[in-house]
Design a protein around this motif. Sequence first.
Motif: not given
Length: 188
Positions: A84, A68-69, A75-76, A133, A126, A71-72, A130, A88
Motif C-alpha cells: 500500500r 484522494v479518489n 489501495i483499497s 494507516s 485524507q 489513491i483510495d 492513506s 501510495w
Amino acid sequence: MRSTIRDSRNAEILDAALTEIRLNGVASLTMSRLAQLTGLSRPAIYQYFSSREHVLAELLVDDLADLVNEIDRHISEISDPVERIRVWVNRSLLHLANGDHSIIREISESSLPDESREVVRVLHGQFMMSLISPVRELGIEGIDSACHMIYSAVQSAAKRIEAGFEFDAEAQAAEKFAIAGLLGIQKS
C-alpha cells in the motif's frame, strides 16, 4: 435537468479557467476573461462562482479530490501495508509529476476563501491518512515524521521528473527509498 445544466456550466467555466492558466498563468485569470472564453456574460459567470478566488479554489479542491479518489481506488483491495505504501508513493508521484499539478501548486499559493481552505485541509488529511494507516500497521515510531519524509521524497522525485528525468526510474527510486527507510526504523 437544471442541475445538469448548472454542473455542465461549472465544468465549462473550470475547463476554461484551467486552459487560461496553462497558457498565461494564474495572474491572467479574471472573471472578464472567463466570460470571454466561455461566451457567457460577466454577470452570468458570477451566477456560478462569486469570485476569481472561488474558481481557483474549486480547481484546487477538484485536483485534491481526484488524487484522494485515485489513491483510495488503488489501495483499497491491498492488505499488505508495504505494498500500500509502494502504491501510495507511485500514485502520488504520478499525480504530482503531471504537468497540471504545477498549475495547482501555483493556485494553492494564491489567496483562497476560508471555507475552501478548510476543504483543502480535510482533503489533504485524507490523502495523508492513506499513507499513515499502513505506516502505523508497520509499527513505525514517529509516524508523522516518517510520513512527511516520504511525502518530501515524492515531491523531490516529482521535481526531478519535471526537470526531465525519466518517470519510471524516479518512481522506483522513491518507492525503494520510502520502503527501505520505513523498514529501517521499524520497531523490532
